[in-house]
Write a protein that holds these residues in place. Structure first.
Motif, PDB file in Angstrom:
ATOM      1  N   ASP A  30       0.397  -1.310   0.094  1.00 35.66           N
ATOM      2  CA  ASP A  30      -0.154  -0.017  -0.228  1.00 35.66           C
ATOM      3  C   ASP A  30       0.866   1.098  -0.089  1.00 35.66           C
ATOM      4  O   ASP A  30       0.779   1.116   1.088  1.00 35.66           O
ATOM      5  N   PRO A  31       1.509   1.326  -0.843  1.00 34.44           N
ATOM      6  CA  PRO A  31       2.095   2.582  -1.054  1.00 34.44           C
ATOM      7  C   PRO A  31       2.373   3.597  -0.877  1.00 34.44           C
ATOM      8  O   PRO A  31       0.704   4.350  -1.366  1.00 34.44           O
ATOM      9  N   ALA A  32       2.744   4.648   0.129  1.00 29.56           N
ATOM     10  CA  ALA A  32       2.421   5.569   0.819  1.00 29.56           C
ATOM     11  C   ALA A  32       3.091   6.546  -0.100  1.00 29.56           C
ATOM     12  O   ALA A  32       1.865   7.468  -0.188  1.00 29.56           O
ATOM     13  N   CYS A  33       3.441   6.693  -1.069  1.00 30.91           N
ATOM     14  CA  CYS A  33       3.876   7.583  -1.965  1.00 30.91           C
ATOM     15  C   CYS A  33       2.680   7.647  -2.931  1.00 30.91           C
ATOM     16  O   CYS A  33       2.050   9.208  -3.435  1.00 30.91           O
ATOM     17  N   VAL A  34       1.986   6.307  -2.894  1.00 27.86           N
ATOM     18  CA  VAL A  34       0.857   7.327  -3.912  1.00 27.86           C
ATOM     19  C   VAL A  34      -0.173   7.328  -3.003  1.00 27.86           C
ATOM     20  O   VAL A  34      -1.433   8.721  -3.982  1.00 27.86           O
ATOM     21  N   LYS A  35      -0.399   7.279  -1.742  1.00 27.72           N
ATOM     22  CA  LYS A  35      -1.793   8.339  -1.115  1.00 27.72           C
ATOM     23  C   LYS A  35      -0.931   9.232  -1.310  1.00 27.72           C
ATOM     24  O   LYS A  35      -2.383  10.223  -0.748  1.00 27.72           O
ATOM     25  N   ALA A  36      -0.139   9.905  -0.954  1.00 29.35           N
ATOM     26  CA  ALA A  36       0.168  11.158  -0.584  1.00 29.35           C
ATOM     27  C   ALA A  36      -0.159  11.892  -1.648  1.00 29.35           C
ATOM     28  O   ALA A  36      -0.288  13.466  -1.818  1.00 29.35           O
ATOM     29  N   CYS A  37      -0.135  11.279  -3.124  1.00 27.70           N
ATOM     30  CA  CYS A  37      -0.075  13.010  -4.496  1.00 27.70           C
ATOM     31  C   CYS A  37      -0.928  13.169  -4.254  1.00 27.70           C
ATOM     32  O   CYS A  37      -2.048  12.395  -4.552  1.00 27.70           O
TER      33      CYS A  37
END
Lengths: 421, 192, 402, 449
Positions: free
Chosen positions: D120-127
């Motif tokens: 559940d990649p953090a980067c994807v959620k943060a974009c």
């Protein structure tokens, strides 16, 4: 008499890479991997780390034991090939076993190159090319106090560092004027040498060894300057040469190594390929065919050979090998790609340098006609892989050169994102 | 119905002159029809334009062959073109020239002639030999068929390419004022 | 009340366009249409025409962009003639079957070769069999009025066909007259709401395949194709009625009554008639007046305004009042060695109870003038056949000797 | 279809360089927002964004080159796992990876790479801009398959038709808010506009003339702009309708900067009507109007360099493409869609035709691939705002052209001299193109023109 449609001799990077390429296209056909040693496949590159104890010998193998079984590949350890009968499509092993093949890949790698020095044959010394060598050296180190390393290449420098860390007094003798002559220019080499000196390793460059003698447990070296050195451990690390002795009389064309074309087909015979440290292939910068003993070349050549053996239409011919490597020492890190040694005074080249000796930092980019042709760095942030691709893919940087020189890391990544994503 | 034939050289604005005069005649309450002749028009080549006006609707959309009046915008043109061809008896001739009447030849059937040094005026006003506005002034003076007010109004509704409106009005006024008008008895006789 | 201006026919057409409020105009210059293209461009530049101006690279694209625009829902206008029309021909003869109500002025011009850039109706007559409505104007005022009416005719639901408003090159393109320009509000009311692509559209909100492949032997293809063809023919026939209705409404609203299909001039008590088309008609009428009033000749005039669809009924009604006709064409029917209008009038006579003798005159080619004197000759020749003279198998070329 | 692994897709056109992904990655892996710990790096240079991130490659070079066996692709998740215990810190992986997907962390003194944050990649959620998306690997290509196929089933293309492939894939991405023009040619011939009142495309579609595709689309587009509706215009022209009789209309529309996507589906001749020659038919090729006999040996002239001509028209975007390199085509189509908001976007798609060129339909992709690998079909793009050509798949050591020619029946008769000509012309074409890779060259030419 054994038979295998695909017979791969040698089980390091090139052989394994070829194996994967064959299996990608042909999941069923017989594939056999002959490994001269009695161990599972490993990489010679790992050996300095075995010596240092950073990794244990039983943890260096490149494939899990069940891997070959799952791939339907026959793996034969301790199967050293002693001759090739290309006309009969067969090879003979040390054990006397004969193997027939339809397609043969020679990936037998290289052996240490031992210089001709008077008395060397009579003394006991170490080399570092096999796991066995590494274990012997490691054992010897624990008993020794003073080591002499002959040759300041990557193996020698790694070993010197390891021996120092193991508590030995270490001296390195190098015939050329600098350390790591294959990869770094004098300025970079000086910086690296400085790190070694600071740690207490003595480095003697420009010194040829005139003679070696042994007395008791010690070896004694007479140098061209008239100096003599003595120690209780001698490591000879003056480079490697392709293992080709088993090819005598086979018809396979051998010069320095097995001469191959851009599909890794061996000259002189049919249905034989060669890849990795044993192969003598096209050089990237238009130079003559040569042995390029790097992991990257081995992996790429092995893949091309495997693709050609299996008839993969996606094959792209070999673009040529170049000097590439990474090197870590005393918590410093360095890399070199392509023509990193070109000096700024040479015509036809443009050189961008950042040299901060007090921060132990050096960075160099070499351009020729709008193209990057070489890069090296010590303690820089650059991406060696991106730079390597910019060179290999001949990405025209004419327009970006300004930005690239100012921000090589960022521009390299932007170009990477645009050009090969 | 009154029919006018304009003669000029390509670039002097004969066609535009006929159009302006058509507008002015409409200001005078007339019906009009103006048509340029058409040929291989080049700068400097002789051109003609036709204008007829009347108190009732004009239906003919044709060239004019028997003009009541000839207006010639160029002093040298009469030497190369028969500007008087088939002019009606008692016709009127308006000519750009700095000559006096006795210096030129003309048919005996004319009733009236108006001369104006349009080139001279044009060079002063425009710096170039554009004579159409000037000769409209001269026409008004010679014939009294149109008022200067109507001409000025008409000029206000066309687009001059070579100079602005004020200069053209000035040019027309000078054409009006600086014309010499000759009444010719012989013509009157022939007309009668 | 509109305003009075003095302008030439090309400018009048541009005023008509302005008042019709098109969405898109496209132009490519060609003599003698060029100044019309320039007026349109200038009017757009000055905001008088509030349309998108497509200054494309040739007549072929001129009509093509308008087809695209019309399929998207735009009211469109263009103008061309002569070689331009010939170059436009590929999209041109596809416009009627697409049923696109595009309005286009043809500032008529003779065909080459020999080279000629002057007036003549050879262009319009050559394309008469393509399904466009063709109307020919007599004077500058009629040009302006007809351009506006053309939009109403083209966009009428019973028509949905492109309309050519033709005016004679040189004589009407450059001929200057006093013209009344109607009020915009009046014209807006007259034209009403536009809806040009209710029947065929390129619109994501009404997706459809425009112009599928149809025909070939077997299956429903050929009969479907026939259905489309008959529809086009019906639209043309409907146009005869609609043209009359629109002209009548125009007359009532603006006080100018133009004969919509065929004008009868002084046919009462006439024994014979000259038949005219376009700008020559004024001189024809003057000649008829003179002949009648000064010489006592029993001659009248029939003017054709609408040439496509061919107003056979109206024409026959007019012809039935006389016993001979002299037909003056401004173009040539090469196949019949006569004027094209003459040839079609002969066809119409099949529907008369008694055919009458008729002579073909061809005049006004390549910019030549057709004067009152020419019409005197036409009248004399026609009177001769009325009185039993032979009808020559050749046309009489009015400008043969100058 | 296999299950496919997940991967992180990057859409640079949505990125504004805010670095939230970098902070999120550092936070997740090191509990600090210091970017030094981030496995994902978004950098800016020369006005563009670059992404350094592990692609979780299918044939990972890092794994293949690691001498320690410290990197391995997890066959369950597809994630390339890094084994700290086995890693000897030799950094060869950083040299082997072309993507800067594994990098050295100067604080932790070891290499680091994306580990997908346990799926559940953090980067994807943060974009905040949707520039990063977590997708199955196959979805990057096949996400378009989930878009509606706007072409009806059962259109009558030949077996192995490349043009149909182009049509379906393109319309999926472009969507139905569109006006589709398919001038006479294979695209129309297969029934896009349907037969007898039916339709082959679930969108407004029409037959322009062979000669006026660009003009008709321009007219429709202008009107939609006038009334404030944003509708995409797209043409699928054959080479005849594009480079031959349609050229004037296309040239005019390009000069005027008409907003549309014009796709030339180049099958090198009139394949729909019996295989006649067009101006893009290559030298030496057999067609029914460039036959092979005792005197003639196929076409005697080289193909018109259509895409380069469009560059010289100052189009907003020009690209060449091949269905053998679908990812490349997808990316170019994305750029074309964007560029068509400003002006003309022209894509020249090499479209081998099994029927007309005489090769088995099963060889379609191989023919396409070999064309690129021999430099017969160089893949490149031109962005007007960049002002120069860029090779998107440079082939520096091309295969001999014979390897391409020998696959195709229309070249069967070629003699050595003809092959040598094709080889020389291929080389020359590349050299010409290379001149356009310099901004100066292109700009100068435009000004000169």
């Amino acid at each position: 008499m054994f038979h295998s449609k695909y017979l791969i001799v040698g089980a390091s990077h090139a052989g394994l890479s070829a194996l994967d390429a064959i299996r990608l296209i042909e999941p069923e056909g017989e594939v056999t991997l002959l490994c001269a040693e009695s161990t599972p496949p490993y990489s010679p590159t790992i050996l300095p780390y075995v010596v240092s104890g950073e990794v244990r010998a039983e943890e260096v193998f490149l494939r899990r034991s069940d891997r070959f079984e799952r791939m339907g590949v026959r793996f034969e350890a301790g199967a050293r090939v002693v001759s090739v009968q290309a006309g009969d499509h067969s090879v003979e092993l040390e054990s006397g076993e004969k193997w027939e093949y339809e397609k043969l890949l020679l990936a037998t790698g290289a052996a240490p190159s031992i210089p001709r020095i008077e008395g060397l044959e009579g003394v006991s010394y170490h080399v570092l090319r096999t796991l066995e060598d590494a274990e012997k050296l490691r054992a010897a180190m624990s008993a020794a106090k003073e080591a002499i390393v002959l040759g300041a290449g990557l193996i020698g420098m790694h070993a010197a560092e390891n021996m120092l860390k193991a508590g030995l007094k270490v001296r390195v003798v190098e015939a050329l004027d600098q350390v790591l002559p294959a990869y770094f220019d004098p300025r970079g080499a000086d910086l690296i040498e400085r790190a070694f000196l600071e740690q207490g390793i003595e480095i003697l460059t420009g010194e040829r060894v005139e003679g070696v003698a042994q007395s008791g447990g010690r070896v004694e070296l007479s140098l061209s300057s008239g100096k003599t050195l003595s120690g209780d451990l001698l490591l000879v690390s003056t480079g490697v040469k392709p293992r080709t002795e088993y090819l005598k009389g086979s018809g396979v064309e051998v010069e320095e190594g097995v001469v191959v074309d851009d599909r890794m087909r061996a000259g002189g015979v049919e249905d034989v390929w060669a890849a990795g440290d044993v192969a003598q292939a096209r050089g990237f910068f238009g130079d003559s065919k040569r042995v390029n003993a790097t992991v990257l070349s081995a992996v790429e050549q092995g893949r091309i050979a495997g693709m050609d053996m299996v008839g993969d239409s996606a094959l792209q011919p070999y673009g040529g090998g170049m000097a590439v490597n990474t090197y870590t020492f005393f918590k410093h890190r360095a890399f070199s790609v392509g023509m990193g040694k070109v000096s700024e005074s040479e015509d036809d080249f443009e050189v961008d340098q950042v040299y901060l000796p007090s921060s132990f930092c050096y960075q160099k980019l070499v351009f020729s006609g709008g193209y990057l042709v070489g890069a090296s760095g010590i303690n820089t942030e650059l991406d060696p892989g991106v730079l390597y691709q910019l060179i290999r893919r001949k990405v025209n940087l004419e327009e970006e050169k300004g930005v690239f020189s100012a921000k090589p890391l960022e521009m390299g990544r932007v170009l990477m994102s645009q050009v090969w994503r | 119905m009154y029919e006018i034939r304009f003669h000029g050289r390509g670039g002097q604005g004969a066609v535009l002159a006929s159009k302006i005069l058509a507008k002015a005649m409409v200001e005078e309450g007339k019906y009009v029809k103006a048509i340029p002749s058409f040929g291989f028009e080049r700068r400097g080549a002789p051109v003609a334009a036709y204008l007829r006006f009347a108190d009732r609707v004009i239906r003919q959309t044709t060239n004019i062959y028997h003009p009541d009046c000839v207006v010639c915008l160029d002093p040298t043109l009469p030497r190369s073109v028969d500007i008087f061809e088939d002019i009606k008896g008692g016709g009127v001739w308006v000519q750009a020239t700095k000559k006096a009447l006795d210096e030129v030849q003309y048919p005996a059937l004319l009733s009236r002639v108006g001369f104006c040094d349009a080139f001279g005026i044009a060079l002063q006003v425009f710096g170039r030999p554009i004579t159409n506005s000037i000769m409209l002034g001269s026409f008004a003076r010679t014939t009294a068929l149109v008022s200067m007010d109507s001409l000025v109004k008409a000029m206000g509704s066309v687009a001059f390419r070579d100079a602005d409106l004020d200069k053209n009005i000035e040019a027309a006024r000078r054409g009006y004022e600086e014309s010499k008008v000759y009444d010719l008895r012989g013509g009157m006789e022939e007309r009668a | 009340m509109g305003k009075v201006i003095v302008c030439d026919g090309n400018e009048a057409a541009a005023w008509g366009v302005a008042l019709a409020r098109p969405d898109m105009v496209a132009v490519y210059p060609i003599t003698p249409q060029s100044s019309l293209a320039e007026y349109i461009s200038q009017f757009v530049a000055d905001g008088i025409i509030k349309a998108d101006l497509m200054d494309v690279e040739g007549e072929h694209s001129v009509l093509s962009v308008l087809q695209g625009a019309a399929l998207a829902g735009a009211r469109t206008f263009t103008a061309s003639c002569g070689q331009g029309l010939a170059f436009m021909f590929e999209p041109y003869f596809r416009t009627p079957p697409l049923r696109l109500p595009i309005v286009m002025s043809i500032v008529t011009r003779d065909g080459i070769t020999p080279q000629s850039v002057w007036g003549g109706q050879q262009d319009a007559m050559t394309v008469r069999e393509t399904g466009w409505v063709h109307m020919h104007c007599e004077n500058v005022q009629e040009v302006l009025d007809t351009v506006i009416m053309a939009f109403k005719i083209a966009e009428h639901r019973d028509v949905m066909l492109p309309v050519n408003v033709n005016h004679d090159g040189n004589y009407l393109s450059y001929g200057v007259e006093k013209v009344e320009v109607p009020d915009q509000e009046e014209v807006d009311v007259f034209l009403g709401e536009k809806n040009v692509n209710w029947h065929v559209a390129l619109d994501p909100e009404r997706p459809m395949g425009v112009d599928p492949l149809t025909g070939g032997a077997g299956g429903i293809g050929p009969s479907l194709f026939v259905k489309y063809r008959k529809g086009l023919c019906r639209g043309m026939q409907n146009a005869l009625r609609v043209i009359e209705e629109v002209h009548r409404e125009w007359g009532e609203r603006f006080g100018r009554k133009w004969a919509p299909l065929v004008e009868e001039y002084r046919l009462d008590g006439a024994d014979y008639a000259v038949v005219t088309i376009g700008s020559m008609s004024g001189a024809g009428k003057d000649a008829v007046d003179m002949a009648r009033d000064e010489e006592g000749k029993r001659v009248g005039l029939i003017k054709m305004k609408t040439f496509r669809p061919f107003p056979r009924k109206a024409l026959c009604e007019a012809l039935s009042k006389v016993k001979a006709a002299g037909v003056v064409d401004r173009s040539v029917s090469f196949g019949w060695n006569s004027g094209p209008m003459y040839q079609e009038i002969l066809s119409s006579m099949y529907f008369l109870s008694t055919p009458i003798p008729a002579i073909s005159f061809i005049g006004g080619l390549a910019g030549a003038d057709i004067t009152v004197d020419h019409f005197r000759r036409v009248i004399d020749e026609t009177q001769r056949v009325l009185e039993g003279g032979e009808v020559a198998s050749e046309p009489i070329w009015l400008n043969e000797s100058t | 279809m296999g299950k496919g692994y997940k991967t992180i897709a990057f859409y640079p056109q949505r990125c504004d360089g805010c670095q939230k992904c970098v902070e999120a990655c550092s936070e997740f892996h090191a509990g600090s927002t210091d970017p030094v710990h981030s496995r994902i790096k978004v950098v800016e240079a020369g006005g563009a964004f670059g992404l350094a991130l592990c692609r979780q490659c299918g044939e990972p070079q890092c794994v293949m080159n690691c001498p320690a066996g410290a990197l391995e692709k997890d066959t369950e998740t597809g994630v390339i796992k890094w084994d700290r215990d086995r890693c000897v810190n030799c950094h060869i992986c950083t040299l082997a990876c072309p993507y800067a997907g594994i990098t050295y962390n100067v604080v932790s003194e070891e290499v680091m790479k994306c580990d997908f944050c346990e799926g559940d990649p953090a980067c994807v959620k943060a974009c905040p801009l949707g520039a990063l998306e977590l997708k199955r690997g196959a979805e990057i290509f096949n996400e378009w398959a989930e878009l509606e196929d706007l072409v009806v089933p059962g259109i009558s293309a030949c077996l192995g038709c490349n043009s149909e492939l182009v049509l379906r894939h393109t319309l999926r991405r472009v969507g139905s808010n569109v006006v589709v023009a398919t001038p006479p040619g294979c695209m129309a011939g297969v029934g896009t506009v349907g037969v007898n009142g039916k339709t082959g495309v679930k969108a407004p579609v029409f037959h322009p003339l062979l000669t006026n595709t660009a003009a008709m689309l321009a007219g429709a587009k202008r009107y939609y702009k006038r009334i404030g509706r944003d509708v995409t215009m797209i043409a699928f022209g054959g080479d005849g309708g594009t480079a031959d009789v349609g050229f004037q209309s296309l040239s005019g529309a390009a000069e005027r900067g008409e907003q549309m996507i014009y796709i030339c589906v180049d099958n090198e001749g009139y394949m729909n009507t019996g295989v006649q020659r067009s101006s893009t038919t290559p030298y030496g090729a057999w067609t029914s109007t460039t036959p092979v006999g005792t005197v003639l040996r196929g076409k005697s002239r080289d193909a018109k360099p259509m895409p380069l001509l469009m560059v010289m028209h100052n189009c907003e975007y020009v690209a060449t493409a091949s269905t053998a390199f679908m990812e490349d085509y997808y990316r170019k189509l994305e750029k074309a869609i964007e560029a068509a908001r400003r002006g003309m976007a022209y894509i020249h798609v090499f479209s081998p035709c099994p029927t007309g060129w005489r090769f088995p339909p099963s060889k379609l992709i191989e023919v396409g691939r070999k064309a690129v690998q021999t430099n017969i079909v160089p893949l490149w793009e031109y962005e007007n705002r960049v002002g120069r050509i860029r090779f998107t798949h440079p082939v520096e050591n091309p295969l001999p052209v014979a390897e391409y020619l020998s696959l195709i029946g229309k070249f069967r008769h070629l003699d050595e001299e003809q092959i040598a000509h094709i080889q020389a012309q291929t080389q020359r074409k590349i050299e010409v193109l290379k001149k356009f890779t310099s901004e100066q060259t292109t700009t100068t030419l435009h000004h000169a023109a």
